[in-house]
Design a protein around this motif. Sequence first.
Motif, PDB file in Angstrom:
ATOM      1  N   LYS A   1      70.377  95.204 112.925  1.00  0.00           N
ATOM      2  CA  LYS A   1      70.791  93.876 111.853  1.00  0.00           C
ATOM      3  C   LYS A   1      69.323  93.902 110.935  1.00  0.00           C
ATOM      4  CE  LYS A   1      75.018  91.417 113.414  1.00  0.00           C
ATOM      5  NZ  LYS A   1      75.349  90.270 113.585  1.00  0.00           N
ATOM      6  N   ALA A   2      68.614  93.796 111.697  1.00  0.00           N
ATOM      7  CA  ALA A   2      67.489  93.383 110.861  1.00  0.00           C
ATOM      8  C   ALA A   2      66.883  94.316 109.793  1.00  0.00           C
ATOM      9  CB  ALA A   2      65.937  93.070 112.011  1.00  0.00           C
ATOM     10  N   ALA A   3      67.165  96.063 110.723  1.00  0.00           N
ATOM     11  CA  ALA A   3      66.959  96.975 109.754  1.00  0.00           C
ATOM     12  C   ALA A   3      68.003  97.275 108.183  1.00  0.00           C
ATOM     13  CB  ALA A   3      66.599  98.177 110.187  1.00  0.00           C
ATOM     14  N   ARG A   4      68.730  96.592 108.187  1.00  0.00           N
ATOM     15  CA  ARG A   4      69.446  96.710 107.486  1.00  0.00           C
ATOM     16  C   ARG A   4      69.193  95.729 106.718  1.00  0.00           C
ATOM     17  NH1 ARG A   4      73.957  97.445 110.729  1.00  0.00           N
ATOM     18  NH2 ARG A   4      74.347  95.443 111.166  1.00  0.00           N
ATOM     19  N   ALA A   5      69.088  94.110 106.793  1.00  0.00           N
ATOM     20  CA  ALA A   5      68.164  93.164 106.569  1.00  0.00           C
ATOM     21  C   ALA A   5      67.502  93.739 105.830  1.00  0.00           C
ATOM     22  CB  ALA A   5      68.476  92.371 106.720  1.00  0.00           C
ATOM     23  N   GLY A   6      66.055  94.587 106.189  1.00  0.00           N
ATOM     24  CA  GLY A   6      64.736  94.692 105.958  1.00  0.00           C
ATOM     25  C   GLY A   6      65.034  95.647 104.508  1.00  0.00           C
ATOM     26  N   GLN A   7      65.612  96.617 104.917  1.00  0.00           N
ATOM     27  CA  GLN A   7      66.804  97.651 103.599  1.00  0.00           C
ATOM     28  C   GLN A   7      66.841  96.733 102.635  1.00  0.00           C
ATOM     29  OE1 GLN A   7      65.601 100.337 103.464  1.00  0.00           O
ATOM     30  NE2 GLN A   7      65.451 100.683 101.178  1.00  0.00           N
ATOM     31  N   LEU A   8      67.257  95.992 102.808  1.00  0.00           N
ATOM     32  CA  LEU A   8      67.943  95.406 101.251  1.00  0.00           C
ATOM     33  C   LEU A   8      67.162  94.191 100.729  1.00  0.00           C
ATOM     34  CD1 LEU A   8      70.566  93.949  99.860  1.00  0.00           C
ATOM     35  CD2 LEU A   8      70.681  92.021 101.624  1.00  0.00           C
ATOM     36  N   TRP A   9      66.039  93.703 101.465  1.00  0.00           N
ATOM     37  CA  TRP A   9      64.978  92.467 100.978  1.00  0.00           C
ATOM     38  C   TRP A   9      64.506  93.735 100.455  1.00  0.00           C
ATOM     39  CZ3 TRP A   9      62.941  88.078 101.074  1.00  0.00           C
ATOM     40  CH2 TRP A   9      61.238  87.565 100.173  1.00  0.00           C
ATOM     41  N   GLN A  10      63.196  95.278 100.783  1.00  0.00           N
ATOM     42  CA  GLN A  10      63.301  95.865 100.460  1.00  0.00           C
ATOM     43  C   GLN A  10      63.413  96.318  98.877  1.00  0.00           C
ATOM     44  OE1 GLN A  10      59.762  97.188 100.706  1.00  0.00           O
ATOM     45  NE2 GLN A  10      59.411  95.980 102.724  1.00  0.00           N
ATOM     46  N   ASP A  11      64.598  96.034  98.457  1.00  0.00           N
ATOM     47  CA  ASP A  11      65.402  96.423  97.400  1.00  0.00           C
ATOM     48  C   ASP A  11      65.634  95.226  96.242  1.00  0.00           C
ATOM     49  OD1 ASP A  11      66.320  99.274  98.800  1.00  0.00           O
ATOM     50  OD2 ASP A  11      67.831  98.540  98.647  1.00  0.00           O
ATOM     51  N   LYS A  12      65.424  93.887  96.974  1.00  0.00           N
ATOM     52  CA  LYS A  12      66.552  92.794  96.159  1.00  0.00           C
ATOM     53  C   LYS A  12      64.486  91.568  95.727  1.00  0.00           C
ATOM     54  CE  LYS A  12      70.056  93.350  95.726  1.00  0.00           C
ATOM     55  NZ  LYS A  12      70.634  94.207  95.012  1.00  0.00           N
ATOM     56  N   ALA A  13      63.574  92.025  96.846  1.00  0.00           N
ATOM     57  CA  ALA A  13      62.354  90.823  96.545  1.00  0.00           C
ATOM     58  C   ALA A  13      61.486  91.670  95.730  1.00  0.00           C
ATOM     59  CB  ALA A  13      61.807  90.803  98.020  1.00  0.00           C
ATOM     60  N   PRO A  14      60.982  90.274  94.978  1.00  0.00           N
ATOM     61  CA  PRO A  14      59.613  90.468  93.835  1.00  0.00           C
ATOM     62  C   PRO A  14      59.001  90.770  94.920  1.00  0.00           C
ATOM     63  CG  PRO A  14      60.599  88.351  93.718  1.00  0.00           C
ATOM     64  CD  PRO A  14      61.091  89.013  95.057  1.00  0.00           C
ATOM     65  N   GLU A  15      57.966  91.723  94.056  1.00  0.00           N
ATOM     66  CA  GLU A  15      56.987  92.437  95.046  1.00  0.00           C
ATOM     67  C   GLU A  15      55.361  91.023  95.579  1.00  0.00           C
ATOM     68  OE1 GLU A  15      53.352  94.472  97.064  1.00  0.00           O
ATOM     69  OE2 GLU A  15      55.715  95.353  96.655  1.00  0.00           O
ATOM     70  N   PRO A  16      55.172  90.278  94.814  1.00  0.00           N
ATOM     71  CA  PRO A  16      54.393  89.092  95.391  1.00  0.00           C
ATOM     72  C   PRO A  16      54.465  88.837  96.857  1.00  0.00           C
ATOM     73  CG  PRO A  16      54.887  88.336  93.041  1.00  0.00           C
ATOM     74  CD  PRO A  16      55.443  89.830  93.647  1.00  0.00           C
ATOM     75  N   VAL A  17      56.442  88.142  96.749  1.00  0.00           N
ATOM     76  CA  VAL A  17      56.685  87.693  97.846  1.00  0.00           C
ATOM     77  C   VAL A  17      56.873  88.628  99.157  1.00  0.00           C
ATOM     78  CG1 VAL A  17      59.254  86.996  99.249  1.00  0.00           C
ATOM     79  CG2 VAL A  17      58.525  86.048  96.388  1.00  0.00           C
ATOM     80  N   ARG A  18      56.868  90.493  98.986  1.00  0.00           N
ATOM     81  CA  ARG A  18      57.008  91.363  99.999  1.00  0.00           C
ATOM     82  C   ARG A  18      55.426  91.165 100.036  1.00  0.00           C
ATOM     83  NH1 ARG A  18      59.687  95.292  96.037  1.00  0.00           N
ATOM     84  NH2 ARG A  18      57.878  95.868  95.916  1.00  0.00           N
ATOM     85  N   ALA A  19      54.424  90.730  99.205  1.00  0.00           N
ATOM     86  CA  ALA A  19      53.515  91.338  99.958  1.00  0.00           C
ATOM     87  C   ALA A  19      53.334  90.520 100.964  1.00  0.00           C
ATOM     88  CB  ALA A  19      52.366  91.309  98.595  1.00  0.00           C
ATOM     89  N   LYS A  20      53.497  88.905 100.835  1.00  0.00           N
ATOM     90  CA  LYS A  20      52.894  88.367 101.845  1.00  0.00           C
ATOM     91  C   LYS A  20      54.172  88.019 102.875  1.00  0.00           C
ATOM     92  CE  LYS A  20      50.415  84.787  99.873  1.00  0.00           C
ATOM     93  NZ  LYS A  20      49.614  84.695 100.169  1.00  0.00           N
TER      94      LYS A  20
END
Length: 148
Positions: free
Chosen positions: A96-115
């Motif tokens: 589930k974390a892997a699926r959520a991580g992929q969704l996160w990479q697709d949808k989250a803005p860059e500054p949030v992903r960096a943090k």
Amino acid sequence: MTQPPHDEPTAQTPKELREQVEQTRHELGETVEALAAETDLKARAQQKAADVKDQAAAKAGQLKEKAAEAASLAADRVPGPVRDKAAQAAGQARAKAARAGQLWQDKAPEPVRAKTSQATQAARDNRLLLAAAGAAVLLWLVCRRGNG
């Protein structure tokens, strides 16, 4: 003219006098260096900071070892079926974390992903501590379920 100290012989020749002068210069230079080192507050503060940092690193290493021991003891106390169930749940959580991580990479803005990446790295750097905390929580849950 000043008299030489009583414990030092007077020079008999110009060569001996030069050697005494050179020796006195050398001793004076060492004394000046020692005094300068004592009055160099910045260098002393840096040395103290380095010492404190070394002590903190040593203490952190000791705490990591204790956490590993605690995690090992806690894991040994967990019954086999509970351990199997936890392993199965962990596998499902990873998927589930892997699926959520992929969704996160697709949808989250860059500054949030960096943090988030920084926080993830901190968690990876402290895996042992996190594992010990997880084992303690699991043991607490097992004990709570057994008493409840």
